[in-house]
Design an enzyme around this catalytic site. Sequence first.
Site, PDB file in Angstrom:
ATOM      1  CG  ASN A 120      -1.081 107.290  13.716  1.00 26.15           C
ATOM      2  OD1 ASN A 120      -0.494 106.803  12.780  1.00 26.15           O
ATOM      3  ND2 ASN A 120      -0.543 108.203  14.510  1.00 26.15           N
ATOM      4  CB  VAL A 129       3.839 101.036   9.912  1.00 28.22           C
ATOM      5  CG1 VAL A 129       2.605 101.816   9.459  1.00 28.22           C
ATOM      6  CG2 VAL A 129       3.978  99.740   9.104  1.00 28.22           C
ATOM      7  N   PRO A 130       5.566 104.269  10.095  1.00 29.84           N
ATOM      8  CG  PRO A 130       6.337 105.917   8.624  1.00 29.84           C
ATOM      9  CD  PRO A 130       5.881 104.484   8.682  1.00 29.84           C
ATOM     10  CB  CYS A 131       2.072 105.611  13.816  1.00 27.39           C
ATOM     11  SG  CYS A 131       2.909 104.614  15.056  1.00 27.39           S
ATOM     12  CG  HIS A 132       7.803 107.963  14.398  1.00 23.49           C
ATOM     13  ND1 HIS A 132       7.863 106.736  13.755  1.00 23.49           N
ATOM     14  CD2 HIS A 132       8.770 108.723  13.838  1.00 23.49           C
ATOM     15  CE1 HIS A 132       8.829 106.769  12.853  1.00 23.49           C
ATOM     16  NE2 HIS A 132       9.400 107.965  12.885  1.00 23.49           N
TER      17      HIS A 132
END
Length: 174
Positions: A120, A129-132
């Site tokens: 991540n 690419v929503p690693c948040h």
Amino acid sequence: MSHYCYGIIETRFGTVVAWRDAAGALQRLEFHVERELEHAATRGIRRDDAALAAVASQLQEYENGQRRDFSLPLAAEGTPFQQRVWAELQRIPFGTTISYGELAQRIGDPGAARAVGRANATNPIALIVPCHRVICANGKLTSYAGGLPLKAALLQFELSHTPAALFVGLDAGA
């Protein structure tokens, strides 16, 4: 003609540098502008903001609350494990969060929460690419390449554009 290049895009969350490959796929989207510009200069890669117009347009739609999912060709470079994690990140719905452990379970490796965290953290395509959307199991924010204030801002933005019932508890105190 397609070419490898980068572009600079202003967003409500800060300036980003986007990279596209020769086929036109997005390879990177980074908030670390100075580092990315240095990378481009040392490799002689040219800036072409127009080549990243689709990325800029979709980011603006996201910021305006008109887009929840991105539909861009992606070409992030990583190991097969990282690719699995990044693919699963894209399945986390807008306005929701999951834990690192849950993400590990989703990729079929329930004991790999730490490895999932490392993958991540190395996600080269921030926001899209929503690693948040990955947080600690206790609801606290931890670890974001762009910094915790940015992670909190992204999650608060999504929360403000999502029915509250869909959003898993979020505690910005790390």
